[in-house]
Design a protein around this motif. Structure first.
Motif, PDB file in Angstrom:
ATOM      1  N   GLY A  21      -3.119  -3.275   8.465  1.00  0.00           N
ATOM      2  CA  GLY A  21      -4.135  -2.554   7.713  1.00  0.00           C
ATOM      3  C   GLY A  21      -5.194  -1.892   8.565  1.00  0.00           C
ATOM      4  O   GLY A  21      -6.279  -1.573   8.080  1.00  0.00           O
ATOM      5  N   LEU A  22      -4.906  -1.680   9.846  1.00  0.00           N
ATOM      6  CA  LEU A  22      -5.901  -1.132  10.762  1.00  0.00           C
ATOM      7  C   LEU A  22      -5.661   0.340  11.093  1.00  0.00           C
ATOM      8  O   LEU A  22      -6.461   0.946  11.794  1.00  0.00           O
ATOM      9  N   GLU A  23      -4.552   0.887  10.620  1.00  0.00           N
ATOM     10  CA  GLU A  23      -4.252   2.287  10.894  1.00  0.00           C
ATOM     11  C   GLU A  23      -4.737   3.154   9.743  1.00  0.00           C
ATOM     12  O   GLU A  23      -5.202   2.667   8.713  1.00  0.00           O
ATOM     13  N   ASP A  24      -4.599   4.451   9.900  1.00  0.00           N
ATOM     14  CA  ASP A  24      -5.037   5.391   8.868  1.00  0.00           C
ATOM     15  C   ASP A  24      -4.177   6.652   8.973  1.00  0.00           C
ATOM     16  O   ASP A  24      -4.645   7.694   9.396  1.00  0.00           O
ATOM     17  N   LYS A  25      -2.918   6.529   8.557  1.00  0.00           N
ATOM     18  CA  LYS A  25      -2.011   7.660   8.665  1.00  0.00           C
ATOM     19  C   LYS A  25      -1.500   8.057   7.289  1.00  0.00           C
ATOM     20  O   LYS A  25      -1.398   7.229   6.378  1.00  0.00           O
ATOM     21  N   THR A  26      -1.199   9.337   7.130  1.00  0.00           N
ATOM     22  CA  THR A  26      -0.725   9.826   5.841  1.00  0.00           C
ATOM     23  C   THR A  26       0.727   9.381   5.612  1.00  0.00           C
ATOM     24  O   THR A  26       1.481   9.168   6.555  1.00  0.00           O
ATOM     25  N   VAL A  27       1.061   9.243   4.352  1.00  0.00           N
ATOM     26  CA  VAL A  27       2.410   8.826   3.957  1.00  0.00           C
ATOM     27  C   VAL A  27       3.185  10.068   3.544  1.00  0.00           C
ATOM     28  O   VAL A  27       2.798  10.776   2.604  1.00  0.00           O
ATOM     29  N   ASN A  78      11.640  16.729   4.098  1.00  0.00           N
ATOM     30  CA  ASN A  78      11.115  16.706   5.461  1.00  0.00           C
ATOM     31  C   ASN A  78      10.745  18.118   5.901  1.00  0.00           C
ATOM     32  O   ASN A  78      11.518  19.056   5.723  1.00  0.00           O
ATOM     33  N   GLY A  79       9.577  18.261   6.449  1.00  0.00           N
ATOM     34  CA  GLY A  79       9.100  19.564   6.870  1.00  0.00           C
ATOM     35  C   GLY A  79       8.108  20.181   5.901  1.00  0.00           C
ATOM     36  O   GLY A  79       7.402  21.134   6.258  1.00  0.00           O
ATOM     37  N   ASP A  80       8.026  19.656   4.672  1.00  0.00           N
ATOM     38  CA  ASP A  80       7.030  20.146   3.726  1.00  0.00           C
ATOM     39  C   ASP A  80       5.632  19.805   4.234  1.00  0.00           C
ATOM     40  O   ASP A  80       5.419  18.750   4.832  1.00  0.00           O
ATOM     41  N   VAL A  81       4.689  20.695   3.999  1.00  0.00           N
ATOM     42  CA  VAL A  81       3.321  20.469   4.465  1.00  0.00           C
ATOM     43  C   VAL A  81       2.381  20.380   3.270  1.00  0.00           C
ATOM     44  O   VAL A  81       2.637  20.937   2.206  1.00  0.00           O
ATOM     45  N   GLY A  82       1.276  19.667   3.483  1.00  0.00           N
ATOM     46  CA  GLY A  82       0.287  19.518   2.425  1.00  0.00           C
ATOM     47  C   GLY A  82       0.735  18.515   1.379  1.00  0.00           C
ATOM     48  O   GLY A  82       1.928  18.218   1.253  1.00  0.00           O
ATOM     49  N   PRO A  83      -0.210  17.967   0.638  1.00  0.00           N
ATOM     50  CA  PRO A  83       0.143  17.018  -0.418  1.00  0.00           C
ATOM     51  C   PRO A  83       0.841  17.729  -1.573  1.00  0.00           C
ATOM     52  O   PRO A  83       0.551  18.891  -1.871  1.00  0.00           O
ATOM     53  N   PHE A 133      -3.898  13.443  -0.029  1.00  0.00           N
ATOM     54  CA  PHE A 133      -2.943  12.595   0.690  1.00  0.00           C
ATOM     55  C   PHE A 133      -3.125  11.128   0.322  1.00  0.00           C
ATOM     56  O   PHE A 133      -4.189  10.704  -0.113  1.00  0.00           O
ATOM     57  N   CYS A 134      -2.079  10.360   0.539  1.00  0.00           N
ATOM     58  CA  CYS A 134      -2.134   8.906   0.437  1.00  0.00           C
ATOM     59  C   CYS A 134      -1.971   8.339   1.847  1.00  0.00           C
ATOM     60  O   CYS A 134      -1.295   8.951   2.683  1.00  0.00           O
ATOM     61  N   TYR A 135      -2.567   7.181   2.107  1.00  0.00           N
ATOM     62  CA  TYR A 135      -2.637   6.666   3.465  1.00  0.00           C
ATOM     63  C   TYR A 135      -1.994   5.295   3.593  1.00  0.00           C
ATOM     64  O   TYR A 135      -1.988   4.490   2.659  1.00  0.00           O
ATOM     65  N   SER A 145       0.801  -1.206   0.000  1.00  0.00           N
ATOM     66  CA  SER A 145       0.000   0.000   0.000  1.00  0.00           C
ATOM     67  C   SER A 145       0.840   1.265   0.000  1.00  0.00           C
ATOM     68  O   SER A 145       0.337   2.342  -0.280  1.00  0.00           O
ATOM     69  N   THR A 146       2.112   1.177   0.331  1.00  0.00           N
ATOM     70  CA  THR A 146       2.991   2.351   0.305  1.00  0.00           C
ATOM     71  C   THR A 146       4.136   2.182  -0.679  1.00  0.00           C
ATOM     72  O   THR A 146       5.088   2.951  -0.656  1.00  0.00           O
TER      73      THR A 146
END
Length: 233
Positions: free
Chosen positions: A110-116, A206-211, A102-104, A51-52
């Motif tokens: 497969g039980l989490e839901d965090k952005t990549v 690292n540190g960039d925000v938003g998709p 975003f992608c997750y 998935s990632t």
């Protein structure tokens, strides 16, 4: 007096093989259940890892891919108007826009839901006003058949009765790539959209925000504009 004969026990004695076979059967069932559980866990872990596992592609390239999906559908439906970039009134005016999401990551099971971090998903949306039923109905039927013939899975297709809405939803690669189309009968309003698979932005830090890719600006959508490039807003 006659000699008494001791009573005969007619009940067969339990055999020595009965209980071990029951134990072996129970052990066999337990082993089979364990194998099933292990297979499910491996499938979940494998699916989560995949998935990632996104390619590294620049946002403008993925935006171009989404735009070309819309352009193809636009031509198949048979529209001849040119739709300029942007939108004035969503749901009312014409539209030709990009968006990035975003992608997750679902985690190990497969039980989490965090952005990549660094991953994004590009979409292109378009719309036309003043589309009569004669154009929308024939165009959607033609598009439905075209997408089926070209390997898309039709997840929903509704032909509305007179005065009712029509819609078409398709996907492929297990939903990584999707398209949707709706014609609103009461407003004679036609919408379309294409979403392409997730990708990593090669320039993300690292540190960039938003998709990534949220500043892409499409070319005009129309029969004669397919060779124009994308620009940044």
């Amino acid at each position: 007096m006659p000699e008494e004969t001791p009573p005969t026990n007619t009940t067969p004695a339990p055999t020595g093989s009965r209980y071990p076979s029951s134990i072996l059967g129970a052990r066999g069932c337990g082993c089979a259940a364990l194998v099933v559980v292990l297979v499910l866990v491996v499938q979940l872990v494998w699916s989560s890892w995949g998935s990632t596992d996104f390619p590294r592609v620049a946002p403008e390239d993925m935006a171009s891919r989404a735009f070309q999906r819309s352009q193809e559908a636009y031509d198949v439906v048979g529209f001849k108007r040119t739709v300029e970039p942007g939108v004035e009134d969503i749901g009312v005016s014409t539209e030709n826009t990009f968006s990035s999401g975003f992608c997750y990551d679902g985690g190990l099971l497969g039980l989490e839901d965090k952005t990549v971090d660094g991953a994004y998903r590009m979409s292109h949306s378009w719309a036309l006003d003043h589309v009569p039923a004669s154009r929308a109905v024939s165009g959607l039927r033609r598009l439905h058949q075209h997408l089926k013939d070209n390997g898309w899975e039709v997840t929903s297709y509704r032909e509305g009765a007179k005065g009712k809405d029509w819609d078409l939803f398709v996907q492929r690669d297990d939903g990584a790539e999707r398209m949707s189309f709706t014609w609103f009968s009461d407003r004679e309003y036609f919408t379309g959209g294409a979403t392409v698979p997730c990708a990593y932005d090669p320039e993300w830090k690292n540190g960039d925000v938003g998709p990534s890719g949220d500043h892409q600006w499409p070319p005009a959508l129309g029969p004669a504009q397919r060779d124009q490039g994308l620009s940044r807003k």
